[in-house]
Design a protein around this motif. Structure first.
Motif, PDB file in Angstrom:
ATOM      1  N   GLY A   1     -46.293 -13.827-108.880  1.00  0.00           N
ATOM      2  CA  GLY A   1     -47.585 -14.890-109.721  1.00  0.00           C
ATOM      3  C   GLY A   1     -48.527 -14.341-108.931  1.00  0.00           C
ATOM      4  O   GLY A   1     -49.422 -14.697-108.676  1.00  0.00           O
ATOM      5  N   SER A   2     -48.911 -12.817-108.573  1.00  0.00           N
ATOM      6  CA  SER A   2     -50.072 -12.082-108.086  1.00  0.00           C
ATOM      7  C   SER A   2     -50.465 -10.926-109.538  1.00  0.00           C
ATOM      8  O   SER A   2     -50.168 -10.082-109.718  1.00  0.00           O
ATOM      9  N   PRO A   3     -51.845 -11.692-110.176  1.00  0.00           N
ATOM     10  CA  PRO A   3     -52.008 -10.554-111.008  1.00  0.00           C
ATOM     11  C   PRO A   3     -52.500  -9.273-110.698  1.00  0.00           C
ATOM     12  O   PRO A   3     -53.007  -9.448-109.759  1.00  0.00           O
ATOM     13  N   GLY A   4     -52.198  -8.707-111.164  1.00  0.00           N
ATOM     14  CA  GLY A   4     -52.765  -7.239-111.304  1.00  0.00           C
ATOM     15  C   GLY A   4     -52.229  -6.254-110.548  1.00  0.00           C
ATOM     16  O   GLY A   4     -52.306  -5.177-110.199  1.00  0.00           O
ATOM     17  N   ALA A   5     -51.018  -6.881-109.949  1.00  0.00           N
ATOM     18  CA  ALA A   5     -50.285  -6.307-109.184  1.00  0.00           C
ATOM     19  C   ALA A   5     -49.478  -4.391-109.915  1.00  0.00           C
ATOM     20  O   ALA A   5     -49.324  -4.194-110.981  1.00  0.00           O
ATOM     21  N   ASP A   6     -49.627  -3.698-108.723  1.00  0.00           N
ATOM     22  CA  ASP A   6     -49.076  -2.467-109.281  1.00  0.00           C
ATOM     23  C   ASP A   6     -48.132  -2.124-108.619  1.00  0.00           C
ATOM     24  O   ASP A   6     -47.539  -2.855-108.309  1.00  0.00           O
ATOM     25  N   GLU A   7     -47.558  -0.738-108.984  1.00  0.00           N
ATOM     26  CA  GLU A   7     -46.169  -0.311-108.076  1.00  0.00           C
ATOM     27  C   GLU A   7     -45.908  -0.070-107.451  1.00  0.00           C
ATOM     28  O   GLU A   7     -44.962  -0.271-106.522  1.00  0.00           O
ATOM     29  N   THR A   8     -47.323  -0.309-106.120  1.00  0.00           N
ATOM     30  CA  THR A   8     -46.230  -0.486-104.962  1.00  0.00           C
ATOM     31  C   THR A   8     -46.106  -1.926-104.009  1.00  0.00           C
ATOM     32  O   THR A   8     -46.005  -2.523-102.998  1.00  0.00           O
ATOM     33  N   ALA A   9     -46.373  -2.728-105.224  1.00  0.00           N
ATOM     34  CA  ALA A   9     -45.415  -4.287-104.721  1.00  0.00           C
ATOM     35  C   ALA A   9     -44.024  -3.834-104.272  1.00  0.00           C
ATOM     36  O   ALA A   9     -43.510  -3.379-104.529  1.00  0.00           O
ATOM     37  N   GLY A  10     -43.850  -5.411-103.948  1.00  0.00           N
ATOM     38  CA  GLY A  10     -42.515  -4.925-103.126  1.00  0.00           C
ATOM     39  C   GLY A  10     -41.184  -5.895-104.160  1.00  0.00           C
ATOM     40  O   GLY A  10     -41.986  -6.305-105.282  1.00  0.00           O
ATOM     41  N   LEU A  11     -40.411  -4.818-103.640  1.00  0.00           N
ATOM     42  CA  LEU A  11     -39.183  -4.862-104.594  1.00  0.00           C
ATOM     43  C   LEU A  11     -38.512  -5.866-104.048  1.00  0.00           C
ATOM     44  O   LEU A  11     -38.142  -6.467-103.132  1.00  0.00           O
ATOM     45  N   LEU A  12     -37.159  -6.565-105.573  1.00  0.00           N
ATOM     46  CA  LEU A  12     -35.686  -7.411-104.690  1.00  0.00           C
ATOM     47  C   LEU A  12     -35.333  -6.138-103.978  1.00  0.00           C
ATOM     48  O   LEU A  12     -34.792  -5.060-104.070  1.00  0.00           O
ATOM     49  N   PRO A  13     -34.068  -6.836-103.182  1.00  0.00           N
ATOM     50  CA  PRO A  13     -33.301  -6.010-102.747  1.00  0.00           C
ATOM     51  C   PRO A  13     -32.384  -5.552-103.702  1.00  0.00           C
ATOM     52  O   PRO A  13     -31.845  -6.518-104.887  1.00  0.00           O
ATOM     53  N   PRO A  14     -31.476  -3.921-103.624  1.00  0.00           N
ATOM     54  CA  PRO A  14     -30.891  -3.896-104.495  1.00  0.00           C
ATOM     55  C   PRO A  14     -29.901  -4.936-104.545  1.00  0.00           C
ATOM     56  O   PRO A  14     -29.135  -5.120-103.693  1.00  0.00           O
ATOM     57  N   LEU A  15     -29.247  -4.602-106.270  1.00  0.00           N
ATOM     58  CA  LEU A  15     -27.585  -5.220-105.785  1.00  0.00           C
ATOM     59  C   LEU A  15     -26.704  -3.896-105.242  1.00  0.00           C
ATOM     60  O   LEU A  15     -27.076  -2.674-105.884  1.00  0.00           O
ATOM     61  N   GLU A  16     -25.965  -4.469-104.575  1.00  0.00           N
ATOM     62  CA  GLU A  16     -24.563  -3.293-104.311  1.00  0.00           C
ATOM     63  C   GLU A  16     -23.838  -3.266-104.724  1.00  0.00           C
ATOM     64  O   GLU A  16     -23.090  -2.123-105.064  1.00  0.00           O
TER      65      GLU A  16
END
Ligand SMILES: NC(=O)c1ccc[n+]([C@@H]2O[C@H](COP(=O)([O-])OP(=O)(O)OC[C@H]3O[C@@H](n4cnc5c(N)ncnc54)[C@H](OP(=O)(O)O)[C@@H]3O)[C@@H](O)[C@H]2O)c1
Length: 335
Positions: free
Chosen positions: A103-118
């Motif tokens: 939902g946030s325009p302009g986000a770069d690579e530091t944006a938070g990630l989803l939890p990984p699929l185990e």
């Protein structure tokens, strides 16, 4: 260079292999061979990565670079374990779907990630982003940050896009469903569209492998308003007929799906949840050499490809002609 592509029989992997061959590299692709063929000049090693020793046929050889397009954590976990001792550099083709927030325009690579699929196996497209996070982690943890490149494409566009998200708009404008030439578009002020041409992406992936680039990069195109993207598609198609609109509430009420698939208006997304989905920062990738062709060229080439490969084939995205004609009866002329 000796380049190993894990994939190479589908769209992007094929483009990557073709680009590497054009530059004079030796290219080996590992796949089952069920998705298509590899480009002439590439060697196809037929293997199933879902088996424990799926990488056995390529694990003993030295590789200057490996590029992987998988979305299955188990496939990537087994690949990096098998290749870490013999490969110099590993590129994982990930996705901007790894990000938790769209939902946030302009986000770069530091944006938070989803939890990984185990799990090793992604059993539903609903966990595609989490699966890609798990794949990224496997690549980075095993190859180490100084031998690993993570590339996160946004929507990939261009000739060969069998999801039909690229081709729908230029083809619809070239061949309107309505007798008077009217075309229905979403009215979505504030919504961006951002696509990266598969050929530009493939070129940058090979350049990055040649230069042993490391780190995480969004590989996304220029940010345009969706309305601007649609006008470029219209111009490429030479459409001069009327344009009709339905807004977000009207499209939802009419059961029109966003983004892709059946009964959809491709690239249209609901606001505000997806305000940042197609407006991510590409500053880091551009600084690292990603070169983007004009959108008009991508759409013109895709229209030519659509017309050459059969515009009446069953479509994977968009409105059928009947659906569009019915929706035009409740739509409004564009202001
Ligand atoms: N399309 C987009 O807009 C978009 C956006 C963001 C990111 N991406 C990413 O971009 C990449 C696109 O790659 P792509 O176009 O080459 O398509 P793909 O459909 O993701 O390719 C999968 C490749 O892996 C191979 N494969 C699948 N299962 C296998 C198995 N069990 N054993 C061996 N090989 C197997 C397939 O070949 P065989 O079937 O012949 O085995 C195929 O070559 C993907 O990483 C995707 O997640 C796409």
């Amino acid at each position: 260079m000796q380049i190993l592509i894990l994939g190479g029989t589908a769209w992007l992997g094929h483009e990557i292999a073709a680009e590497a061959l054009r530059r004079g590299h030796q290219v080996t692709c590992l796949a089952r061979g069920t998705s298509g063929s590899v480009p002439a000049g590439a060697r196809l090693v037929r293997a199933d990565r879902d088996t424990p020793d799926g990488l056995g046929a390529v694990a003993e050889q030295h590789w200057d670079a490996v590029l992987d397009v998988s979305r299955q954590p188990g496939q990537v976990r087994r690949a990096v374990a098998a290749l870490a001792g013999t490969a110099e550099h590993f590129t994982f083709v990930s996705s901007c779907s790894v990000y938790a927030d769209h939902g946030s325009p302009g986000a770069d690579e530091t944006a938070g990630l989803l939890p990984p699929l185990e799990s090793d196996v992604m059993t539903s497209p609903d966990v595609y982003g989490a699966a890609k996070v798990a794949c990224e982690n496997a690549a980075r943890n095993t190859f180490g940050p100084d031998r690993c490149l993570i590339v996160r494409p946004g929507l990939i566009a261009g000739p060969g896009d069998s999801t039909d998200r690229t081709g729908y708009w230029p083809l619809r404008f070239a061949r309107p469903a309505a007798d008077d030439g009217a075309v229905l578009v979403p009215e979505a002020p504030g919504l961006a569209a951002q696509v990266v041409d598969a050929r530009d992406l493939a070129a940058w992936l090979i350049t990055s492998a040649e230069q042993r680039l490391t780190g995480e990069f969004n590989a996304v195109g220029a940010v345009l308003a969706l309305a601007e993207h649609l006008e470029i598609a219209r111009g490429v198609a030479g459409h001069t007929g009327p344009v009709f609109v339905l807004d977000q509430q009207e499209l939802a009420a009419a059961d029109v799906n966003p983004w892709a698939g059946e009964r959809s208006l491709p690239l249209w997304l609901p606001l505000p949840d997806f305000a940042g989905f197609m407006s991510r920062s590409n500053a880091a990738a551009k600084a690292a050499g990603l070169a983007l062709r004009p959108l008009a060229e991508t759409l013109a080439d895709t229209l030519a490809w659509e017309l050459a490969t059969g515009p009446d084939r069953p479509r994977n995205a968009g409105l059928t002609s009947d659906e569009e004609r019915r929706l035009l009866t409740i739509a409004h002329p564009r202001a």
